[in-house]
Design a protein around this motif. Sequence first.
Motif, PDB file in Angstrom:
ATOM      1  N   ARG A  11       0.822  -1.199   0.000  1.00 23.12           N
ATOM      2  CA  ARG A  11       0.000   0.000   0.000  1.00 23.12           C
ATOM      3  C   ARG A  11       0.860   1.254   0.000  1.00 23.12           C
ATOM      4  O   ARG A  11       0.555   2.230  -0.698  1.00 23.12           O
ATOM      5  CB  ARG A  11      -0.933  -0.010   1.216  1.00 23.12           C
ATOM      6  N   VAL A  12       1.938   1.261   0.760  1.00 24.67           N
ATOM      7  CA  VAL A  12       2.849   2.412   0.770  1.00 24.67           C
ATOM      8  C   VAL A  12       3.479   2.600  -0.607  1.00 24.67           C
ATOM      9  O   VAL A  12       3.594   3.730  -1.112  1.00 24.67           O
ATOM     10  CB  VAL A  12       3.933   2.228   1.853  1.00 24.67           C
ATOM     11  N   THR A  13       3.882   1.494  -1.229  1.00 28.58           N
ATOM     12  CA  THR A  13       4.457   1.566  -2.570  1.00 28.58           C
ATOM     13  C   THR A  13       3.446   2.119  -3.569  1.00 28.58           C
ATOM     14  O   THR A  13       3.783   2.924  -4.446  1.00 28.58           O
ATOM     15  CB  THR A  13       4.931   0.174  -3.018  1.00 28.58           C
ATOM     16  N   TYR A  14       2.203   1.671  -3.421  1.00 31.52           N
ATOM     17  CA  TYR A  14       1.136   2.136  -4.322  1.00 31.52           C
ATOM     18  C   TYR A  14       0.931   3.641  -4.180  1.00 31.52           C
ATOM     19  O   TYR A  14       0.855   4.368  -5.171  1.00 31.52           O
ATOM     20  CB  TYR A  14      -0.152   1.387  -3.990  1.00 31.52           C
ATOM     21  N   ILE A  15       0.867   4.127  -2.935  1.00 29.05           N
ATOM     22  CA  ILE A  15       0.667   5.561  -2.700  1.00 29.05           C
ATOM     23  C   ILE A  15       1.859   6.365  -3.200  1.00 29.05           C
ATOM     24  O   ILE A  15       1.700   7.433  -3.808  1.00 29.05           O
ATOM     25  CB  ILE A  15       0.418   5.819  -1.198  1.00 29.05           C
ATOM     26  N   ALA A  16       3.085   5.848  -2.967  1.00 26.10           N
ATOM     27  CA  ALA A  16       4.283   6.541  -3.457  1.00 26.10           C
ATOM     28  C   ALA A  16       4.270   6.634  -4.981  1.00 26.10           C
ATOM     29  O   ALA A  16       4.656   7.655  -5.557  1.00 26.10           O
ATOM     30  CB  ALA A  16       5.533   5.814  -2.978  1.00 26.10           C
ATOM     31  N   GLY A  17       3.832   5.560  -5.643  1.00 24.95           N
ATOM     32  CA  GLY A  17       3.735   5.586  -7.093  1.00 24.95           C
ATOM     33  C   GLY A  17       2.740   6.624  -7.576  1.00 24.95           C
ATOM     34  O   GLY A  17       2.975   7.300  -8.584  1.00 24.95           O
ATOM     35  N   LYS A  18       1.622   6.778  -6.870  1.00 23.97           N
ATOM     36  CA  LYS A  18       0.621   7.770  -7.245  1.00 23.97           C
ATOM     37  C   LYS A  18       1.137   9.194  -7.053  1.00 23.97           C
ATOM     38  O   LYS A  18       0.845  10.090  -7.839  1.00 23.97           O
ATOM     39  CB  LYS A  18      -0.656   7.554  -6.425  1.00 23.97           C
ATOM     40  N   ILE A  19       1.920   9.397  -5.988  1.00 21.02           N
ATOM     41  CA  ILE A  19       2.516  10.722  -5.773  1.00 21.02           C
ATOM     42  C   ILE A  19       3.491  11.049  -6.896  1.00 21.02           C
ATOM     43  O   ILE A  19       3.539  12.169  -7.412  1.00 21.02           O
ATOM     44  CB  ILE A  19       3.214  10.777  -4.402  1.00 21.02           C
ATOM     45  N   GLY A  20       4.291  10.054  -7.295  1.00 19.37           N
ATOM     46  CA  GLY A  20       5.190  10.250  -8.430  1.00 19.37           C
ATOM     47  C   GLY A  20       4.420  10.552  -9.705  1.00 19.37           C
ATOM     48  O   GLY A  20       4.839  11.400 -10.520  1.00 19.37           O
ATOM     49  N   GLN A  21       3.290   9.902  -9.891  1.00 20.36           N
ATOM     50  CA  GLN A  21       2.450  10.156 -11.060  1.00 20.36           C
ATOM     51  C   GLN A  21       1.926  11.581 -11.039  1.00 20.36           C
ATOM     52  O   GLN A  21       1.855  12.248 -12.087  1.00 20.36           O
ATOM     53  CB  GLN A  21       1.284   9.164 -11.073  1.00 20.36           C
ATOM     54  N   LEU A  22       1.563  12.064  -9.858  1.00 24.38           N
ATOM     55  CA  LEU A  22       1.085  13.446  -9.719  1.00 24.38           C
ATOM     56  C   LEU A  22       2.166  14.433 -10.119  1.00 24.38           C
ATOM     57  O   LEU A  22       1.922  15.381 -10.885  1.00 24.38           O
ATOM     58  CB  LEU A  22       0.632  13.692  -8.282  1.00 24.38           C
ATOM     59  N   ILE A  23       3.379  14.240  -9.606  1.00 21.43           N
ATOM     60  CA  ILE A  23       4.483  15.157  -9.901  1.00 21.43           C
ATOM     61  C   ILE A  23       4.788  15.166 -11.394  1.00 21.43           C
ATOM     62  O   ILE A  23       4.965  16.232 -12.012  1.00 21.43           O
ATOM     63  CB  ILE A  23       5.731  14.763  -9.090  1.00 21.43           C
ATOM     64  N   LEU A  24       4.844  13.975 -12.017  1.00 25.79           N
ATOM     65  CA  LEU A  24       5.118  13.894 -13.450  1.00 25.79           C
ATOM     66  C   LEU A  24       4.011  14.563 -14.262  1.00 25.79           C
ATOM     67  O   LEU A  24       4.295  15.280 -15.234  1.00 25.79           O
ATOM     68  CB  LEU A  24       5.266  12.425 -13.854  1.00 25.79           C
ATOM     69  N   ASN A  35      -8.349  12.709  -8.619  1.00 23.94           N
ATOM     70  CA  ASN A  35      -8.410  11.388  -9.243  1.00 23.94           C
ATOM     71  C   ASN A  35      -7.510  10.382  -8.527  1.00 23.94           C
ATOM     72  O   ASN A  35      -7.899   9.226  -8.317  1.00 23.94           O
ATOM     73  CB  ASN A  35      -8.010  11.490 -10.716  1.00 23.94           C
ATOM     74  N   ILE A  36      -6.308  10.823  -8.143  1.00 26.31           N
ATOM     75  CA  ILE A  36      -5.387   9.928  -7.451  1.00 26.31           C
ATOM     76  C   ILE A  36      -5.919   9.568  -6.067  1.00 26.31           C
ATOM     77  O   ILE A  36      -5.859   8.405  -5.637  1.00 26.31           O
ATOM     78  CB  ILE A  36      -3.993  10.574  -7.364  1.00 26.31           C
ATOM     79  N   LEU A  37      -6.475  10.546  -5.347  1.00 27.41           N
ATOM     80  CA  LEU A  37      -7.042  10.267  -4.033  1.00 27.41           C
ATOM     81  C   LEU A  37      -8.222   9.297  -4.141  1.00 27.41           C
ATOM     82  O   LEU A  37      -8.411   8.436  -3.271  1.00 27.41           O
ATOM     83  CB  LEU A  37      -7.485  11.569  -3.363  1.00 27.41           C
ATOM     84  N   ALA A  38      -9.002   9.442  -5.215  1.00 26.58           N
ATOM     85  CA  ALA A  38     -10.121   8.522  -5.423  1.00 26.58           C
ATOM     86  C   ALA A  38      -9.615   7.105  -5.662  1.00 26.58           C
ATOM     87  O   ALA A  38     -10.180   6.132  -5.141  1.00 26.58           O
ATOM     88  CB  ALA A  38     -10.973   8.989  -6.596  1.00 26.58           C
ATOM     89  N   GLN A  39      -8.546   6.970  -6.434  1.00 29.48           N
ATOM     90  CA  GLN A  39      -7.969   5.644  -6.675  1.00 29.48           C
ATOM     91  C   GLN A  39      -7.427   5.036  -5.384  1.00 29.48           C
ATOM     92  O   GLN A  39      -7.608   3.837  -5.119  1.00 29.48           O
ATOM     93  CB  GLN A  39      -6.863   5.748  -7.720  1.00 29.48           C
ATOM     94  N   ILE A  40      -6.765   5.867  -4.573  1.00 29.57           N
ATOM     95  CA  ILE A  40      -6.239   5.380  -3.292  1.00 29.57           C
ATOM     96  C   ILE A  40      -7.386   4.976  -2.371  1.00 29.57           C
ATOM     97  O   ILE A  40      -7.333   3.942  -1.690  1.00 29.57           O
ATOM     98  CB  ILE A  40      -5.358   6.454  -2.635  1.00 29.57           C
ATOM     99  N   ALA A  41      -8.453   5.790  -2.345  1.00 33.59           N
ATOM    100  CA  ALA A  41      -9.602   5.470  -1.499  1.00 33.59           C
ATOM    101  C   ALA A  41     -10.251   4.167  -1.931  1.00 33.59           C
ATOM    102  O   ALA A  41     -10.643   3.346  -1.089  1.00 33.59           O
ATOM    103  CB  ALA A  41     -10.612   6.618  -1.540  1.00 33.59           C
ATOM    104  N   ASN A  42     -10.379   3.982  -3.244  1.00 31.80           N
ATOM    105  CA  ASN A  42     -10.951   2.733  -3.744  1.00 31.80           C
ATOM    106  C   ASN A  42     -10.106   1.540  -3.328  1.00 31.80           C
ATOM    107  O   ASN A  42     -10.612   0.477  -2.945  1.00 31.80           O
ATOM    108  CB  ASN A  42     -11.061   2.778  -5.274  1.00 31.80           C
ATOM    109  N   GLN A  43      -8.779   1.727  -3.404  1.00 26.28           N
ATOM    110  CA  GLN A  43      -7.858   0.647  -3.033  1.00 26.28           C
ATOM    111  C   GLN A  43      -8.010   0.292  -1.559  1.00 26.28           C
ATOM    112  O   GLN A  43      -7.912  -0.879  -1.172  1.00 26.28           O
ATOM    113  CB  GLN A  43      -6.421   1.086  -3.331  1.00 26.28           C
ATOM    114  N   CYS A  44      -8.260   1.317  -0.752  1.00 25.57           N
ATOM    115  CA  CYS A  44      -8.364   1.089   0.693  1.00 25.57           C
ATOM    116  C   CYS A  44      -9.745   0.581   1.103  1.00 25.57           C
ATOM    117  O   CYS A  44      -9.871  -0.195   2.045  1.00 25.57           O
ATOM    118  CB  CYS A  44      -8.059   2.382   1.454  1.00 25.57           C
ATOM    119  N   LEU A  45     -10.790   1.033   0.406  1.00 22.52           N
ATOM    120  CA  LEU A  45     -12.146   0.702   0.819  1.00 22.52           C
ATOM    121  C   LEU A  45     -12.652  -0.611   0.250  1.00 22.52           C
ATOM    122  O   LEU A  45     -13.464  -1.286   0.871  1.00 22.52           O
ATOM    123  CB  LEU A  45     -13.113   1.822   0.398  1.00 22.52           C
TER     124      LEU A  45
END
Length: 326
Positions: free
Chosen positions: A4-17, A304-314
């Motif tokens: 889960r930490v890796t997934y969130i870190a990847g999403k943050i990297g996607q945001l920056i890019l 969009n990224i927060l929604a994906q993370i929320a879906n992953q968690c919920l």
Amino acid sequence: MRNRVTYIAGKIGQLILSVFVMSLIVFFVSRLAPGNPLRAYYGEAIERMSREQLQNAEHRLGLDDSLITQYFRWLGNALHGDFGISYQYKQPAIDVIGQVWSNTAWLTGVSMVLIFVIGILTAVFCVRREGKLADRVMCRIGVAAGNVPEFFVALILILIFSVTLSWLPQSGSGTIGETGPADRLLHLILPVASIVISHFWYCGYLIRNRLSEETSKEYVLMCKVKGLSETAIIYKHCLRNIMPSIISIMAIFLPHLLGGAYVVEIVFSYPGLGKLGLESARYHDYNMLMLICLITGAAVITANILAQIANQCLSPEREEERGQML
């Protein structure tokens, strides 16, 4: 946990890019567009400047360098919190936006809450009467409202409630000399109504379809056998189980909401990011336009990224709860 930490870190990297790529596109497109940014800074005085004075003016604003040099200078300054000066307002762009961003936040925030509350209630209303006359009528009304542009709805509301009845103000975010929340709320009514009328069915229809699928599943029949009422089944179980889908719909809806809010701001002369963005594009206020586009784009991408993370968690919790229920 590590996954889960890796997934969130990847999403943050996607945001920056994504923000980096967006800044490149906006920077070069805005500067390649026809027009002279010096006119925004100097106004009519530019007509009386000599060639040498024009060259000195471009040098002071850093407009005489190549586009690549200008971009990396802007990027380096932006990473240190300096987004440049507004050519039109003669002050840091971040300070100008700091004066109006809250207006857009109020407009979009109130509109989003109302749209999703009305959308969920509409979806429940239609699902409980699926296939009946009330469902068909509501669908027709929703489709008709959803196909009317925001600016047209805004003009109709102004004509009725401001011009004809004189009940509500037709422009601005507040009355001069008035700073109370009641006056601010009064100026929000028509802009918010314009957005809600144009967009509530977009969310209501998507939630309706998802809720209709959920109510046809086996656990709903089990709840009915146990004697639970239809209201309890829908609100306590079905809506909770489709919450990840509702969160995704909210993320998908955000670009539509921001676009509608920006249009409404222009119609109502509401001082927000939309009105400021139009002025920046008109006067080639590059730094201001860059910052507004970055804020808007970053907000959409983050949602969009927060929604994906929320879906992953919920989602795992939803599946576990459903399994226990069956």
